[in-house]
Design an enzyme around this catalytic site. Sequence first.
Site, mmCIF file in Angstrom:
data_model
loop_
_atom_site.group_PDB
_atom_site.id
_atom_site.type_symbol
_atom_site.label_atom_id
_atom_site.label_comp_id
_atom_site.label_asym_id
_atom_site.label_seq_id
_atom_site.Cartn_x
_atom_site.Cartn_y
_atom_site.Cartn_z
ATOM 1 N N LYS A 38 80.698 78.089 16.008
ATOM 2 C CA LYS A 38 81.171 78.609 16.495
ATOM 3 C C LYS A 38 82.580 78.702 14.860
ATOM 4 O O LYS A 38 83.565 79.135 14.703
ATOM 5 C CB LYS A 38 82.394 78.197 17.245
ATOM 6 C CG LYS A 38 82.490 78.778 18.006
ATOM 7 C CD LYS A 38 83.608 79.028 19.645
ATOM 8 C CE LYS A 38 82.639 78.550 20.953
ATOM 9 N NZ LYS A 38 83.516 78.234 22.643
ATOM 10 N N HIS A 57 77.081 72.362 20.126
ATOM 11 C CA HIS A 57 76.530 73.891 20.904
ATOM 12 C C HIS A 57 77.255 74.765 20.291
ATOM 13 O O HIS A 57 76.714 75.542 20.364
ATOM 14 C CB HIS A 57 76.225 73.404 22.343
ATOM 15 C CG HIS A 57 78.223 73.781 23.193
ATOM 16 N ND1 HIS A 57 77.771 72.349 23.428
ATOM 17 C CD2 HIS A 57 78.247 74.094 23.679
ATOM 18 C CE1 HIS A 57 79.432 72.301 23.877
ATOM 19 N NE2 HIS A 57 79.913 73.884 23.503
ATOM 20 N N ASP A 58 78.443 73.875 19.739
ATOM 21 C CA ASP A 58 78.983 75.321 19.636
ATOM 22 C C ASP A 58 79.377 75.749 18.327
ATOM 23 O O ASP A 58 80.549 75.993 17.746
ATOM 24 C CB ASP A 58 80.542 75.364 20.381
ATOM 25 C CG ASP A 58 80.478 77.033 21.587
ATOM 26 O OD1 ASP A 58 79.607 77.141 21.796
ATOM 27 O OD2 ASP A 58 80.793 76.006 22.756
ATOM 28 N N HIS A 68 77.858 83.007 17.559
ATOM 29 C CA HIS A 68 77.284 81.626 16.566
ATOM 30 C C HIS A 68 76.492 80.898 17.543
ATOM 31 O O HIS A 68 76.294 79.939 16.928
ATOM 32 C CB HIS A 68 79.299 81.189 18.173
ATOM 33 C CG HIS A 68 78.993 80.984 19.482
ATOM 34 N ND1 HIS A 68 78.909 82.308 20.683
ATOM 35 C CD2 HIS A 68 78.672 80.401 20.052
ATOM 36 C CE1 HIS A 68 78.517 81.767 21.348
ATOM 37 N NE2 HIS A 68 78.562 79.993 21.263
ATOM 38 N N HIS A 107 71.700 77.849 24.239
ATOM 39 C CA HIS A 107 72.787 77.296 25.638
ATOM 40 C C HIS A 107 73.257 78.764 26.232
ATOM 41 O O HIS A 107 74.362 78.350 26.843
ATOM 42 C CB HIS A 107 74.119 76.556 25.128
ATOM 43 C CG HIS A 107 75.266 77.165 24.203
ATOM 44 N ND1 HIS A 107 74.874 77.345 22.957
ATOM 45 C CD2 HIS A 107 75.924 77.176 24.643
ATOM 46 C CE1 HIS A 107 76.468 77.594 22.348
ATOM 47 N NE2 HIS A 107 76.829 77.650 23.662
ATOM 48 N N HIS A 108 73.227 79.348 25.158
ATOM 49 C CA HIS A 108 74.572 80.918 25.918
ATOM 50 C C HIS A 108 72.931 82.053 26.921
ATOM 51 O O HIS A 108 72.679 82.905 27.072
ATOM 52 C CB HIS A 108 74.713 81.972 25.123
ATOM 53 C CG HIS A 108 75.996 81.550 25.570
ATOM 54 N ND1 HIS A 108 77.114 81.149 26.031
ATOM 55 C CD2 HIS A 108 76.750 80.706 23.790
ATOM 56 C CE1 HIS A 108 77.646 79.954 25.685
ATOM 57 N NE2 HIS A 108 78.060 80.167 24.668
ATOM 58 N N ASP A 163 77.937 73.255 29.588
ATOM 59 C CA ASP A 163 78.574 73.761 29.092
ATOM 60 C C ASP A 163 80.407 74.727 30.520
ATOM 61 O O ASP A 163 81.438 74.781 29.457
ATOM 62 C CB ASP A 163 78.649 74.289 28.009
ATOM 63 C CG ASP A 163 79.777 75.359 26.831
ATOM 64 O OD1 ASP A 163 80.544 75.207 26.863
ATOM 65 O OD2 ASP A 163 78.980 76.770 26.782
HETATM 66 P P1 C2E Z 1 83.755 78.733 25.942
HETATM 67 O O1 C2E Z 1 84.969 79.222 26.256
HETATM 68 O O2 C2E Z 1 83.808 77.166 26.122
HETATM 69 O O3 C2E Z 1 83.016 79.508 27.378
HETATM 70 C C1 C2E Z 1 81.878 78.845 27.273
HETATM 71 C C2 C2E Z 1 80.991 79.446 28.605
HETATM 72 O O4 C2E Z 1 81.618 79.575 29.307
HETATM 73 C C3 C2E Z 1 81.306 81.477 29.089
HETATM 74 O O5 C2E Z 1 80.277 81.677 27.690
HETATM 75 C C4 C2E Z 1 80.957 81.719 29.699
HETATM 76 O O6 C2E Z 1 79.478 82.100 30.110
HETATM 77 C C5 C2E Z 1 81.716 80.871 30.290
HETATM 78 N N1 C2E Z 1 82.952 81.070 31.260
HETATM 79 C C6 C2E Z 1 84.340 80.284 30.867
HETATM 80 N N2 C2E Z 1 84.747 81.125 31.265
HETATM 81 C C7 C2E Z 1 85.291 81.839 32.095
HETATM 82 C C8 C2E Z 1 85.485 82.867 33.196
HETATM 83 O O7 C2E Z 1 86.808 83.198 32.894
HETATM 84 N N3 C2E Z 1 84.746 83.494 33.656
HETATM 85 C C9 C2E Z 1 83.183 83.402 33.910
HETATM 86 N N4 C2E Z 1 82.234 84.537 34.787
HETATM 87 N N5 C2E Z 1 82.388 82.709 32.830
HETATM 88 C C10 C2E Z 1 83.369 81.792 31.996
HETATM 89 P P2 C2E Z 1 80.462 83.223 27.253
HETATM 90 O O8 C2E Z 1 80.949 84.526 27.962
HETATM 91 O O9 C2E Z 1 79.031 83.152 26.374
HETATM 92 O O10 C2E Z 1 81.854 82.124 25.842
HETATM 93 C C11 C2E Z 1 81.391 81.797 24.889
HETATM 94 C C12 C2E Z 1 82.126 82.120 24.103
HETATM 95 O O11 C2E Z 1 82.784 83.021 23.363
HETATM 96 C C13 C2E Z 1 84.034 80.971 25.198
HETATM 97 O O12 C2E Z 1 83.292 79.637 25.027
HETATM 98 C C14 C2E Z 1 85.233 81.309 24.291
HETATM 99 O O13 C2E Z 1 84.955 80.904 22.841
HETATM 100 C C15 C2E Z 1 84.720 82.271 23.757
HETATM 101 N N6 C2E Z 1 85.064 83.936 24.945
HETATM 102 C C16 C2E Z 1 84.373 84.727 25.148
HETATM 103 N N7 C2E Z 1 85.381 85.459 26.149
HETATM 104 C C17 C2E Z 1 86.557 85.306 25.174
HETATM 105 C C18 C2E Z 1 87.575 86.217 25.422
HETATM 106 O O14 C2E Z 1 87.794 87.161 26.238
HETATM 107 N N8 C2E Z 1 88.585 85.869 25.045
HETATM 108 C C19 C2E Z 1 88.643 84.801 24.150
HETATM 109 N N9 C2E Z 1 89.915 84.337 22.745
HETATM 110 N N10 C2E Z 1 87.566 83.573 23.920
HETATM 111 C C20 C2E Z 1 86.382 84.316 24.654
HETATM 112 C C1 SIN Z 2 83.561 73.981 22.231
HETATM 113 O O1 SIN Z 2 85.279 74.338 22.943
HETATM 114 O O2 SIN Z 2 83.747 73.107 21.421
HETATM 115 C C2 SIN Z 2 82.588 74.367 23.486
HETATM 116 C C3 SIN Z 2 83.442 75.109 24.725
HETATM 117 C C4 SIN Z 2 82.306 74.300 25.483
HETATM 118 O O3 SIN Z 2 81.624 76.247 24.700
HETATM 119 O O4 SIN Z 2 82.200 74.823 26.273
HETATM 120 FE FE FE Z 3 78.706 78.493 23.356
#
Ligand code: C2E
Ligand code: SIN
Ligand code: FE
Length: 641
Positions: free
Chosen positions: A235, A231-232, A260, A286-287, A315
């Site tokens: 990235k 899914h990712d 992504h 997936h988003h 996810d």
């Molecule tokens: P990820 O870290 O794998 O997170 C995937 C999804 O899990 C996020 O999609 C969100 O729907 C949920 N999620 C993860 N952590 C949290 C959280 O603390 N609170 C809430 N409410 N939901 C959470 P999203 O938001 O579309 O983000 C996609 C990807 O973008 C994330 O994948 C991560 O790689 C990156 N990302 C998002 N926000 C940040 C950030 O503030 N800093 C950094 N460094 N990366 C971020």
């Molecule tokens: C990944 O980090 O490969 C996937 C992260 C996620 O979207 O859960």
């Molecule tokens: Fe994603």
Amino acid sequence: MMKHTKSLNANEILELIFVYLTEITSLREHDDIIIVLANMGRALTSADRCTVWIVNDDKKTIWTKVAHGMDAVELPMDSGIVGHSITTGEKIIIDDVYQDERFNSEIDKKTGYTTKSMMVIPMSDSRGKIIGAFQVINHKGESDIFEKRDMKRLMLASTYAAESIVSATLAQEIEDTQKEVVFTMGAIGESRSKETGNHVKRVAEYSKILALAYGLSEEKAELLKQASPMHDIGKIAIPDAILNKPGKFTNSEFEIMKRHAELGHSMIKNSDRPLLQAASIVAYEHHERWDGKGYPQGLKAETIHIYGRITAIADVFDALGSDRVYKKAWNDMEIFNLFKEEKGKQFDPELVDIFFENLNKIIEVREEFKDNYIEDENQKKSSKNSIKILGAHGTKAKGHGTSAFELNETNVIDAGNLLNPLEEKSANIENIWLTHSHLDHISDIAYILDNYFDIREKTLNIIGLPETIQAIKKHFFNDLIWPDFSKIALQNSDKMVVEYVELELGVENIIGKGESIEAFKTDHTVPSCGYIYKKNKRAVIITADTCSLATLIDKVNNDKEIKSMVLECSFSSDMEKLAKKSKHLTPKLLFKELKKLKRDDINLYINHLKPNYLEKIKEEISQYRGDWKPIILNDSDIINF
Ligand code: C2E
Ligand code: SIN
Ligand code: FE
Ligand code: SIN
Ligand code: SIN
Ligand code: FE
């Protein structure tokens, strides 16, 4: 195969992976697969040569299964740089091996080849047992050294090779191991380097459970299981600086990250393999959110493909429960509350119900594919950055100790609770760094001296602000309340049992190799200070009792080496008057003060709760915490920083 002399960009990497993937899927012999993987490792890291080493447990040797430009070699398991990587589990990058005493130049002598730069990563099976290593030699192109980002790429090849090798030993179907490439491809999108790829495996398993329970056929559920790890994949085209940003995104950074989904889709949509077709749907959708507020297309409800709706839940469940560079893992209650809250908003309501109905199975999968942090374990051994909370509470009560922190064998901050947790080890303490003179921070000095007087070999330095020292001399160890140990000599020496040392604010005191402690002023009813404890350029800051965080915030804003903070929160918010009078914080005051902090990449720990109001204070902390994820400390907790 393609030749590369420049650093690869994301599209070139992806192209390479696909070229090799296509090649691999047509192979039937494990040895051939590993040769292709060695080629892939070489290409992805722009190396001149790649060697795959395998451990022979019986003979305690390592041997070269695949090696570019040389015959097979067998060496003792603990020899050379590769041996070091295999025995310690360390990943190693060396710019010039001839400057490294571990390097064994025998092979160079034999082959006439000159090795200069080298990168080695250990290869482990899914349980974390090290079975060999991937080694690349001599970086080609603009730069002749390997860099961190090359490591992740080599890991792609090595993870898959490990799977092939392990399953060869188990004589499993080659088909099975070929599926693994999908996982490793998915893993390249991961923003964390220390994980072994289990994240994508968990997402795969959760997806299948949900798919079957939703009523999809076994075939479709299995297809989703294989596709969801990708899914990712998009990235890979997101710049590292954004992907690995150790903090919250700005809006524009998040806009870039959001791409992504579309990128992943367009990278694989042209394949006619059913697996990659499914993967491109998953990457694309997936988003999306059930309420239509997701990205990239803003699809609504059932117009989102079921694969997308399922992977979204799998996810997010896994992302929330894991540490990320930008956030700490949530606990289960917080995660379940989010799913309840987002049912019918972010997520398909029917799937949320199915998620809760199948929670046991899902938790089982989480246990089975737990992250094992090989790298972390080794880092811990060599240079552990941690402090132990010996007492976490604001007053003594049954089962609750008062303030004390163990920094290392010989140094503690405060002495509210030393005797019980340390017993005779308390005789090794040489320095007690006091925050202030209140009883709950000094009481156990009396008892550790009394109990272990006879085995103590060194003077105990009681270190504090001049006023703190005065108070203790005058009111505590004054031969009325307790003996004056500064006039009593140690058993086997003419040194005194206790010596008083006046502390200077803002001075870094060295207390070990790479370790230092520095005091800063805080705001309490008596003169008081907090401490910054630093080890190997990472620090934890501790306030102790205070009702203002002004100095702390100044320190934290200006010192990026501070990674964690321990703040007090003594009373509940309805006791604000008492809190202010006794110069303490409540949840409301605490989080109000924290608004002035300009950093969001720091871990927050809370201590000094009064045991009587524990539940109330905890409730209010979750009420006022905002985006913070504070951890409330208990006696004997450990903070890694
Ligand atoms: P990820 O870290 O794998 O997170 C995937 C999804 O899990 C996020 O999609 C969100 O729907 C949920 N999620 C993860 N952590 C949290 C959280 O603390 N609170 C809430 N409410 N939901 C959470 P999203 O938001 O579309 O983000 C996609 C990807 O973008 C994330 O994948 C991560 O790689 C990156 N990302 C998002 N926000 C940040 C950030 O503030 N800093 C950094 N460094 N990366 C971020
Ligand atoms: C990944 O980090 O490969 C996937 C992260 C996620 O979207 O859960
Ligand atoms: Fe994603
Ligand atoms: C302390 O400052 O922790 C002791 C006095 C109080 O609870 O107000
Ligand atoms: C955090 O979640 O780490 C804190 C962010 C903040 O509120 O500034
Ligand atoms: Fe106090």
